[in-house]
Structure formats: C-alpha cells, structure tokens
Design a protein around this motif. Structure first.
Motif, PDB file in Angstrom:
ATOM      1  N   ALA A 104     -21.348  22.222 -13.150  1.00 52.17           N
ATOM      2  CA  ALA A 104     -20.869  21.037 -13.268  1.00 52.17           C
ATOM      3  C   ALA A 104     -19.217  20.797 -12.667  1.00 52.17           C
ATOM      4  CB  ALA A 104     -21.088  20.471 -14.538  1.00 52.17           C
ATOM      5  N   SER A 105     -18.456  21.925 -12.924  1.00 55.49           N
ATOM      6  CA  SER A 105     -17.218  21.605 -12.706  1.00 55.49           C
ATOM      7  C   SER A 105     -16.817  21.218 -11.051  1.00 55.49           C
ATOM      8  CB  SER A 105     -16.482  23.149 -12.961  1.00 55.49           C
ATOM      9  OG  SER A 105     -17.052  24.190 -12.074  1.00 55.49           O
ATOM     10  N   ILE A 106     -17.589  21.769 -10.081  1.00 56.44           N
ATOM     11  CA  ILE A 106     -17.100  21.284  -8.898  1.00 56.44           C
ATOM     12  C   ILE A 106     -17.439  19.885  -8.587  1.00 56.44           C
ATOM     13  CG2 ILE A 106     -19.506  22.276  -7.941  1.00 56.44           C
ATOM     14  CD1 ILE A 106     -16.096  22.147  -6.133  1.00 56.44           C
ATOM     15  N   VAL A 107     -18.450  19.318  -9.393  1.00 55.38           N
ATOM     16  CA  VAL A 107     -18.888  17.983  -9.260  1.00 55.38           C
ATOM     17  C   VAL A 107     -17.694  17.074  -9.885  1.00 55.38           C
ATOM     18  CG1 VAL A 107     -20.649  16.234 -10.074  1.00 55.38           C
ATOM     19  CG2 VAL A 107     -21.672  18.342  -8.974  1.00 55.38           C
ATOM     20  N   LEU A 108     -17.366  17.617 -11.110  1.00 56.96           N
ATOM     21  CA  LEU A 108     -16.427  16.830 -11.760  1.00 56.96           C
ATOM     22  C   LEU A 108     -15.037  16.361 -10.993  1.00 56.96           C
ATOM     23  CD1 LEU A 108     -16.783  18.018 -15.355  1.00 56.96           C
ATOM     24  CD2 LEU A 108     -17.287  15.655 -14.627  1.00 56.96           C
ATOM     25  N   LEU A 109     -14.739  17.782 -10.306  1.00 56.08           N
ATOM     26  CA  LEU A 109     -13.722  18.028  -9.569  1.00 56.08           C
ATOM     27  C   LEU A 109     -13.704  16.904  -8.186  1.00 56.08           C
ATOM     28  CD1 LEU A 109     -10.938  18.971  -8.609  1.00 56.08           C
ATOM     29  CD2 LEU A 109     -12.423  20.797  -7.152  1.00 56.08           C
ATOM     30  N   MET A 110     -14.796  16.894  -7.511  1.00 58.95           N
ATOM     31  CA  MET A 110     -14.970  16.146  -6.417  1.00 58.95           C
ATOM     32  C   MET A 110     -15.411  14.532  -6.544  1.00 58.95           C
ATOM     33  SD  MET A 110     -14.323  18.347  -4.251  1.00 58.95           S
ATOM     34  CE  MET A 110     -14.166  17.211  -2.970  1.00 58.95           C
ATOM     35  N   ASN A 111     -15.703  14.396  -7.904  1.00 54.48           N
ATOM     36  CA  ASN A 111     -15.862  12.980  -8.449  1.00 54.48           C
ATOM     37  C   ASN A 111     -14.515  12.422  -8.568  1.00 54.48           C
ATOM     38  OD1 ASN A 111     -18.650  13.206  -8.152  1.00 54.48           O
ATOM     39  ND2 ASN A 111     -18.920  13.272 -10.338  1.00 54.48           N
ATOM     40  N   GLY A 112     -13.737  13.385  -9.042  1.00 51.89           N
ATOM     41  CA  GLY A 112     -12.424  12.683  -9.399  1.00 51.89           C
ATOM     42  C   GLY A 112     -11.610  12.420  -8.044  1.00 51.89           C
ATOM     43  N   VAL A 113     -11.752  13.439  -7.090  1.00 55.68           N
ATOM     44  CA  VAL A 113     -11.009  13.405  -5.708  1.00 55.68           C
ATOM     45  C   VAL A 113     -11.491  12.105  -4.967  1.00 55.68           C
ATOM     46  CG1 VAL A 113     -10.575  14.455  -3.572  1.00 55.68           C
ATOM     47  CG2 VAL A 113     -10.330  15.859  -5.757  1.00 55.68           C
ATOM     48  N   GLY A 114     -12.872  12.106  -5.170  1.00 54.37           N
ATOM     49  CA  GLY A 114     -13.298  10.966  -4.249  1.00 54.37           C
ATOM     50  C   GLY A 114     -12.936   9.607  -4.675  1.00 54.37           C
ATOM     51  N   THR A 115     -12.929   9.437  -6.043  1.00 50.81           N
ATOM     52  CA  THR A 115     -12.574   8.283  -6.447  1.00 50.81           C
ATOM     53  C   THR A 115     -11.119   7.705  -6.269  1.00 50.81           C
ATOM     54  OG1 THR A 115     -14.041   8.654  -8.541  1.00 50.81           O
ATOM     55  CG2 THR A 115     -12.365   6.793  -8.761  1.00 50.81           C
ATOM     56  N   LEU A 116     -10.139   8.920  -6.152  1.00 53.22           N
ATOM     57  CA  LEU A 116      -9.053   8.456  -5.825  1.00 53.22           C
ATOM     58  C   LEU A 116      -8.876   8.175  -4.346  1.00 53.22           C
ATOM     59  CD1 LEU A 116      -6.794  11.521  -7.633  1.00 53.22           C
ATOM     60  CD2 LEU A 116      -6.991   9.091  -8.464  1.00 53.22           C
ATOM     61  N   LEU A 117      -9.757   8.965  -3.532  1.00 51.98           N
ATOM     62  CA  LEU A 117      -9.622   8.518  -2.083  1.00 51.98           C
ATOM     63  C   LEU A 117     -10.283   7.120  -1.987  1.00 51.98           C
ATOM     64  CD1 LEU A 117     -11.090  11.678  -0.299  1.00 51.98           C
ATOM     65  CD2 LEU A 117      -9.083  10.802   0.113  1.00 51.98           C
ATOM     66  N   PHE A 118     -11.078   6.673  -2.663  1.00 51.32           N
ATOM     67  CA  PHE A 118     -11.906   5.374  -2.851  1.00 51.32           C
ATOM     68  C   PHE A 118     -10.554   4.318  -2.875  1.00 51.32           C
ATOM     69  CE2 PHE A 118     -13.639   1.612  -4.299  1.00 51.32           C
ATOM     70  CZ  PHE A 118     -14.706   1.314  -3.823  1.00 51.32           C
ATOM     71  N   ILE A 119      -9.967   4.705  -4.082  1.00 51.69           N
ATOM     72  CA  ILE A 119      -8.786   3.648  -4.359  1.00 51.69           C
ATOM     73  C   ILE A 119      -7.929   3.685  -3.249  1.00 51.69           C
ATOM     74  CG2 ILE A 119      -7.030   3.531  -6.081  1.00 51.69           C
ATOM     75  CD1 ILE A 119      -8.626   4.558  -8.120  1.00 51.69           C
ATOM     76  N   PHE A 120      -7.213   4.832  -2.712  1.00 49.26           N
ATOM     77  CA  PHE A 120      -6.281   4.683  -1.695  1.00 49.26           C
ATOM     78  C   PHE A 120      -7.010   4.066  -0.217  1.00 49.26           C
ATOM     79  CE2 PHE A 120      -4.891   6.797   2.396  1.00 49.26           C
ATOM     80  CZ  PHE A 120      -3.666   6.616   2.178  1.00 49.26           C
ATOM     81  N   ILE A 121      -8.213   4.142   0.214  1.00 44.90           N
ATOM     82  CA  ILE A 121      -8.800   3.655   1.325  1.00 44.90           C
ATOM     83  C   ILE A 121      -8.997   2.020   1.298  1.00 44.90           C
ATOM     84  CG2 ILE A 121     -10.567   3.609   2.786  1.00 44.90           C
ATOM     85  CD1 ILE A 121     -11.043   6.608   2.459  1.00 44.90           C
ATOM     86  N   THR A 122      -9.172   1.746  -0.228  1.00 45.33           N
ATOM     87  CA  THR A 122      -9.535   0.151  -0.244  1.00 45.33           C
ATOM     88  C   THR A 122      -8.168  -0.245  -0.721  1.00 45.33           C
ATOM     89  OG1 THR A 122     -10.076   0.750  -2.696  1.00 45.33           O
ATOM     90  CG2 THR A 122     -11.994   0.682  -0.983  1.00 45.33           C
ATOM     91  N   LYS A 123      -7.176   0.338  -0.497  1.00 45.95           N
ATOM     92  CA  LYS A 123      -5.795  -0.070  -0.892  1.00 45.95           C
ATOM     93  C   LYS A 123      -5.551  -0.410  -2.222  1.00 45.95           C
ATOM     94  CE  LYS A 123      -5.304  -1.763   4.024  1.00 45.95           C
ATOM     95  NZ  LYS A 123      -4.701  -2.894   4.822  1.00 45.95           N
ATOM     96  N   GLY A 124      -6.393   0.077  -3.169  1.00 46.40           N
ATOM     97  CA  GLY A 124      -6.058  -0.480  -4.724  1.00 46.40           C
ATOM     98  C   GLY A 124      -6.556  -1.680  -4.821  1.00 46.40           C
ATOM     99  N   ARG A 125      -7.600  -2.255  -4.358  1.00 44.83           N
ATOM    100  CA  ARG A 125      -7.882  -3.436  -4.434  1.00 44.83           C
ATOM    101  C   ARG A 125      -9.357  -3.637  -4.765  1.00 44.83           C
ATOM    102  NH1 ARG A 125      -5.749  -6.099   1.286  1.00 44.83           N
ATOM    103  NH2 ARG A 125      -3.497  -5.695   0.886  1.00 44.83           N
TER     104      ARG A 125
END
Length: 428
Positions: free
Chosen positions: A48-69
């Motif tokens: 589960a550790s790799i999934v928790l890591l990539m979920n967190g990274v993916g969410t931060l990327l989502f926030i960045f690409i959507t300009k925090g909106r």
C-alpha cells in the motif's frame, strides 16, 4: 442563523486556513480516503505504501495543473480491479502497469479533444434530468459497500455482531449531530471527531487488532515496480477507461454543485481529466494503481463546507508522509469497519443528495415526458444490476447508467432538431 453567518462557515477553494485549522482539516480528508485507497493495493496483492505515495503525488499534480481552482483528491480507482485480476492471473501485475499507462494516455487524449470541442456538448447529451440521477447513483451504489464494511449486513448467513452495529450507529449519529450541534471550528471537523471518538469506543469494546502496528516497520521505502507491456493486457484493461472518464465527469459536476462554481469551464474539464491521466500514467510507471477523483472526499466537502485546495493538498502531503512511515499507516488501517462504515454512510448519502439538489437547482420540469423518462430510466438502469460486457470488462451501475443517459440525451436532441417533440413550449 443569518445568511452572512452561514457564509462565514464556508472555507472557499483558494482560501488558506491557519495552520491550527489546516492540519486537522487535512487529516480529516486523509482518513476519508484511506480505507478505500489502500483496499485496492491489498486486493491486487501489492504494498500500500507505493499507492499512498502516488495518490499524494497525483493529487498535488491535479491541484497544480488545475491552477488550484478545483478541489479534488485522487485516490485508487476500483474500476480496474476486474480486468486487473484477469491480467494478473495470466501474466502478472507488471503487465497491468503497462495497461494502466495506456489508460492514462487515453484520459489525456480525451482531455485534448475536450479542450478543442468545449463542454457545451455535456448539456446537450446529459441534460439535468439525466445528470441528476447519475450523480445520485455515485452515492447510492456505494451505500452497499458502506453497510457491508460496517458489518451491519449479514454475509453468507453469518450473525451480525451487535458491537459492530452499536459502533456503526454511534459513529454515524455523532457525525450527523456534530454537523447540527457543534459550533465554530468543531463543526468543520465533526467527521474527524466522529472517527476518533468511534475508534476509541471500538478499542474499549475490543474491536481493534493492533498486531499490524507491531508487525510494521517504523520507517520503510515505498516498493517501486517497473511496468511491462503486452497488447493483450492493454486490450483487456483499456475498456475500464470509459468507466473512469464517466465517473470523472460526474464527480466534477457534483463538485461544481457543492462549491457553487462551474468547474467544467473554470479551470476546465480538459485540465482536470488531463491531471487524472498524467497521475494514472505516473502511477503505472512507478508500480502503483490508476487514480480517480474520490467520492469520499467530495462527501467531506459537502458535509463540512470546506472547499480549500490547501486542505486537499495537505491531505496529499500526509498521504506521501504515510507512505514512508509503516507503523503510522498501519495504525490508521486498524480503524475498524463499523467506524469508517458509519462515516461512509453519511458521505455517500451526501453525494446522492447532491444529485437531487442538482435536479432542484436546475428546476427540472417533470411535467415534460422526456425529463420523467430520462430520470426514471437512468435510475432503474443504475440500480437494477443490469450489465453489459465489453471484452473482459463489465459495464454496470453508474457507468452503464451514464451511457444510457448519453444515448437518451442524443435521441432527445435529434428529436428536437427534427421538430418531432410534443413537449416543447410551442406544442404545450
């Protein structure tokens, strides 16, 4: 309470809470996503550790690409379980990763098409009379899993443990009452309070097994895995992309209703779907599972009126930290089903209620036969258990209902263009 005071309770998308509020609000979202997000790797038989890591990274990327909106948490997708099991059984998990990368690329391609085609087609092919029940189905079809995980549904004739029922009802009741009775910041973290209190009660009643904590390492690196590619594996996996794309659109629509902004246009459906695609591709490259916007976290926003991307980002950071601290994540995993089941009951119900709210806000006129027919058929298809198989992937529930809703919307659009409709204002 006055309208002004009610508005003060809302923490808007771009608002950054002070750190004393930011931490518990973020932890609340972490708890909401944790159980479902780690269940997928457990079922696949990977750490589960790799999934928790990539979920967190993916969410931060989502926030960045959507300009925090656009507030959204990207968690583990359940849509790929069925085809994934087939590939694992014949080739191994690494070939699933290759399929996940291709699926993420499909999300990206669809996002580019939407960038140039716009989103006006959504209103044409998915009018409110169809979209309302589709959104409601997101919560309704998850309700059974909440009851099952909570231990209040008998499986294979087994007796229901009264302790499970008591903890389930206690946690649910505290979460509901907290929204109504708690004042100030306590009302914003009522879900977190209910989880912690329910957990303490479960410990007192002997429902918590701490052995996973003692067995886990204090510190551990996530286990990365390289993908392998096979055309047959890709063909098996990519039909599940349709499910996630449908789910993504529905989630963005319901989130728009909750936060009071049209997220399909600003920051744009193309940005949010592209973010999901890039996250899924990165997950496949690193040995994780595909991601999707999470209904659990949408439910938290609906209940708490906290829409801040800073809070969602905080949850992502905590998820990344958890991937390196084995005992901490193991401790969270000991939260028993009745506690999370009780919370999920409320969160999934809020999503279903958001679908009904969409129908009310859009003032859907049920004196028009088309609206009545679309809502009725979409609900029945989604709740009936009807299914269609495409290769090894079975389309059912909300996904199948979305396809049916699109087909009906297109049919109504053609009927209107041809002037055949008898329920227009001119023919009324």
């Amino acid at each position: 309470m006055s309208k002004e005071n009610k508005e003060k309770k809302i923490i808007e998308i771009g608002e950054k809470p002070p750190i004393g509020k930011w931490i518990p609000l973020s932890i609340q979202h972490t708890f909401a996503m944790f159980s479902a997000s780690v269940l997928v790797p457990i079922l696949f038989g990977i750490p589960a550790s790799i999934v928790l890591l990539m979920n967190g990274v993916g969410t931060l990327l989502f926030i960045f690409i959507t300009k925090g909106r656009a507030p959204a948490y990207l968690g583990s997708s359940f849509a790929f379980l069925s085809p994934g099991f087939i590939v694992i059984g014949s080739m191994g998990y690494q070939y699933c990763l290759g399929g996940f990368i291709v699926a993420g690329a499909i999300f990206a391609v669809v996002a580019i098409i939407i960038k140039f085609a716009g989103v006006n087609w959504i209103d044409a092919v998915l009018p409110p009379a169809a979209m309302g029940p589709i959104v409601a189905l997101i919560g309704l079809e998850l309700a059974g899993s909440a009851a099952s995980n909570g231990g209040i549904i008998s499986s294979e004739g087994a007796a229901i443990d009264p302790k499970f029922v008591f903890v389930f009802i206690f946690t649910l009741a505290l979460a509901v009452i907290g929204q109504v009775v708690f004042r100030g910041f306590a009302s914003a973290i009522a879900i977190l309070i209910a989880i912690v209190t329910g957990y303490v009660l479960a410990v007192i009643m002997g429902l918590v097994d701490f052995s996973p904590v003692t067995d886990a390492s204090v510190f551990e690196l996530p286990a990365f895995m390289a993908p392998k590619f096979s055309l047959s594996a890709v063909i098996i996996i990519i039909p599940a992309s349709l499910t996630v794309i449908s789910e993504h659109i529905s989630h963005q629509i319901v989130t728009s209703e909750i936060v009071g902004r049209d997220l399909l246009r600003d920051p744009g459906l193309h940005r949010s779907l592209l973010s999901d695609g890039i996250s899924t591709m990165l997950s496949g490259l690193c040995g994780s599972v595909p991601t999707t916007t999470y209904g659990e976290n949408i439910g938290v926003m609906a209940v708490t009126k906290v829409y801040s991307v800073w809070v969602i980002g905080g949850a992502a950071v905590f998820s990344i930290l958890l991937s390196f601290f084995g005992q901490v994540s193991a401790l969270i995993s000991t939260i028993p089903g009745p506690v999370m089941g009780g919370i999920s009951f409320l969160l999934y119900g809020m999503i279903a209620a958001s679908g009904i709210r969409l129908l009310v806000d859009k003032r859907v006129d049920y004196s028009r036969p088309r609206n009545l027919a679309m809502t009725a058929v979409v609900f029945v298809v989604g709740l009936s258990g009807a299914a269609i198989k495409i290769g090894e992937v079975e389309l059912t529930g909300m996904c199948l209902a979305t396809i049916v809703g699109i087909v009906m919307g297109l049919v109504m659009f053609i009927i209107d263009k041809c002037g055949w409709a008898n329920d227009t204002e001119e023919n009324a």
